[in-house]
Design an enzyme around this catalytic site. Structure first.
Site, PDB file in Angstrom:
ATOM      1  N   CYS A 201     -89.305 -33.007 -44.767  1.00 48.00           N
ATOM      2  CA  CYS A 201     -88.004 -32.404 -45.203  1.00 48.00           C
ATOM      3  C   CYS A 201     -87.591 -31.109 -44.379  1.00 48.00           C
ATOM      4  O   CYS A 201     -86.690 -31.045 -43.768  1.00 48.00           O
ATOM      5  CB  CYS A 201     -88.553 -32.291 -46.586  1.00 48.00           C
ATOM      6  SG  CYS A 201     -88.723 -33.587 -47.801  1.00 48.00           S
ATOM      7  N   ARG A 202     -88.593 -30.068 -44.524  1.00 50.88           N
ATOM      8  CA  ARG A 202     -88.114 -28.643 -44.062  1.00 50.88           C
ATOM      9  C   ARG A 202     -88.335 -28.486 -42.518  1.00 50.88           C
ATOM     10  O   ARG A 202     -87.339 -28.226 -41.825  1.00 50.88           O
ATOM     11  CB  ARG A 202     -88.752 -27.555 -44.698  1.00 50.88           C
ATOM     12  CG  ARG A 202     -88.370 -27.586 -46.198  1.00 50.88           C
ATOM     13  CD  ARG A 202     -89.465 -26.736 -47.000  1.00 50.88           C
ATOM     14  NE  ARG A 202     -90.573 -27.283 -47.041  1.00 50.88           N
ATOM     15  CZ  ARG A 202     -91.869 -26.799 -47.764  1.00 50.88           C
ATOM     16  NH1 ARG A 202     -91.751 -25.498 -48.329  1.00 50.88           N
ATOM     17  NH2 ARG A 202     -92.774 -27.477 -48.003  1.00 50.88           N
ATOM     18  N   SER A 203     -89.597 -28.929 -41.981  1.00 55.74           N
ATOM     19  CA  SER A 203     -89.762 -28.429 -40.639  1.00 55.74           C
ATOM     20  C   SER A 203     -89.105 -29.233 -39.612  1.00 55.74           C
ATOM     21  O   SER A 203     -88.794 -28.859 -38.629  1.00 55.74           O
ATOM     22  CB  SER A 203     -91.401 -28.285 -40.220  1.00 55.74           C
ATOM     23  OG  SER A 203     -91.859 -29.727 -40.558  1.00 55.74           O
TER      24      SER A 203
ATOM     25  N   CYS B  58     -94.194 -27.292 -42.252  1.00 56.12           N
ATOM     26  CA  CYS B  58     -94.098 -27.408 -43.625  1.00 56.12           C
ATOM     27  C   CYS B  58     -95.414 -28.194 -44.260  1.00 56.12           C
ATOM     28  O   CYS B  58     -96.559 -28.364 -43.684  1.00 56.12           O
ATOM     29  CB  CYS B  58     -93.002 -27.826 -44.236  1.00 56.12           C
ATOM     30  SG  CYS B  58     -92.564 -29.573 -43.502  1.00 56.12           S
TER      31      CYS B  58
ATOM     32  N   ASN C  17     -94.031 -32.442 -43.057  1.00 57.93           N
ATOM     33  CA  ASN C  17     -93.280 -32.617 -41.877  1.00 57.93           C
ATOM     34  C   ASN C  17     -92.201 -33.516 -41.949  1.00 57.93           C
ATOM     35  O   ASN C  17     -92.070 -34.384 -40.829  1.00 57.93           O
ATOM     36  CB  ASN C  17     -94.016 -32.907 -40.744  1.00 57.93           C
ATOM     37  CG  ASN C  17     -93.508 -32.856 -39.335  1.00 57.93           C
ATOM     38  OD1 ASN C  17     -94.096 -33.618 -38.519  1.00 57.93           O
ATOM     39  ND2 ASN C  17     -92.590 -32.008 -39.176  1.00 57.93           N
TER      40      ASN C  17
ATOM     41  N   ASP D 236     -89.731 -26.193 -51.072  1.00 59.63           N
ATOM     42  CA  ASP D 236     -89.992 -27.335 -50.909  1.00 59.63           C
ATOM     43  C   ASP D 236     -89.074 -28.162 -51.836  1.00 59.63           C
ATOM     44  O   ASP D 236     -88.863 -28.064 -52.977  1.00 59.63           O
ATOM     45  CB  ASP D 236     -91.370 -27.663 -51.394  1.00 59.63           C
ATOM     46  CG  ASP D 236     -91.998 -29.169 -51.475  1.00 59.63           C
ATOM     47  OD1 ASP D 236     -91.046 -30.147 -50.909  1.00 59.63           O
ATOM     48  OD2 ASP D 236     -93.060 -29.457 -51.453  1.00 59.63           O
TER      49      ASP D 236
HETATM   50  P1  4NP Z   1     -91.900 -30.927 -46.587  1.00 63.81           P
HETATM   51  O1  4NP Z   1     -91.477 -31.844 -48.075  1.00 63.81           O
HETATM   52  O2  4NP Z   1     -93.188 -30.269 -46.760  1.00 63.81           O
HETATM   53  O3  4NP Z   1     -90.816 -30.044 -46.437  1.00 63.81           O
HETATM   54  O4  4NP Z   1     -91.834 -32.117 -45.670  1.00 63.81           O
HETATM   55  C1  4NP Z   1     -92.708 -32.429 -48.633  1.00 63.81           C
HETATM   56  C2  4NP Z   1     -92.801 -33.761 -48.332  1.00 63.81           C
HETATM   57  C3  4NP Z   1     -93.783 -34.459 -48.742  1.00 63.81           C
HETATM   58  C4  4NP Z   1     -94.485 -34.028 -50.022  1.00 63.81           C
HETATM   59  C5  4NP Z   1     -94.218 -32.741 -50.156  1.00 63.81           C
HETATM   60  C6  4NP Z   1     -93.519 -31.812 -49.657  1.00 63.81           C
HETATM   61  N1  4NP Z   1     -95.316 -34.928 -50.713  1.00 63.81           N
HETATM   62  O5  4NP Z   1     -95.937 -34.269 -51.543  1.00 63.81           O
HETATM   63  O6  4NP Z   1     -95.627 -36.096 -50.246  1.00 63.81           O
END
Ligand code: 4NP
Length: 157
Positions: free
Chosen positions: A15-17, A10, A13, A126
């Site tokens: 939240c989702r992955s 993602c 790294n 996201d």
């Molecule tokens: P992820 O979510 O891609 O599922 O880990 C996010 C985590 C952090 C951010 C964006 C999406 N950020 O903008 O910091």
């Protein structure tokens, strides 16, 4: 027997992955497939390098019997494209980034996760700026997707 090496990717790294990684590993272990599946995760960005997953992902995982509290974020690296058999992008933006950075000799199969498991070109959205409902929705998508993934890879149900 061959091990399938699977990397979830993602943006951050956190939240989702990491949830995808934890769900797949837990599900494979429950089915006695732990020696046949290696799961890992990474982000296309490195802003959260070394951090634990987002609290909300840890919580939704724990409520469903998946412990991801020990995972730490990292950025994808060129070697991942040869160390893994399959790389699953959580959304179409991640997919575009992966295709852009893939080394020419990459041999990993790169897919949009929901496309591979359901034939639908949908994102795992996201949830970072969302609320608990968004994290629950991500959990459900990843969980039913991982069921289908294991069924496809190992003809189990
Ligand atoms: P992820 O979510 O891609 O599922 O880990 C996010 C985590 C952090 C951010 C964006 C999406 N950020 O903008 O910091």
């Amino acid at each position: 027997m061959d091990k399938r090496r699977i990397l979830f990717v993602c943006l951050g790294n956190i939240c989702r992955s990491p949830l995808g990684e934890g769900i797949l590993r837990t599900m494979a272990t429950k089915r006695g497939l732990e020696s046949r599946v290696e799961a890992d995760s990474a982000g296309t960005g490195g802003w959260h390098h070394g951090e634990a997953p987002d609290r909300r992902s840890i919580d939704v995982g724990r409520e469903n019997g998946v412990d991801i509290s020990g995972l730490r974020a990292r950025k994808i690296k060129p070697a991942d494209f040869s160390d893994f058999d399959m790389i699953f992008a959580m959304d179409r933006s991640n997919l575009r980034d992966l295709v852009k950075i893939a080394p020419h000799d990459s041999h990993a199969d790169i897919h949009l996760f929901m496309d591979f498991v359901s034939g639908q070109k949908r994102d795992v959205p996201d949830p970072y700026y969302g609320d608990r409902t968004d994290f629950e929705a991500v959990y459900q998508m990843l969980s039913s997707g991982c069921e289908k993934l294991l069924a496809t890879l190992f003809r189990t149900a």
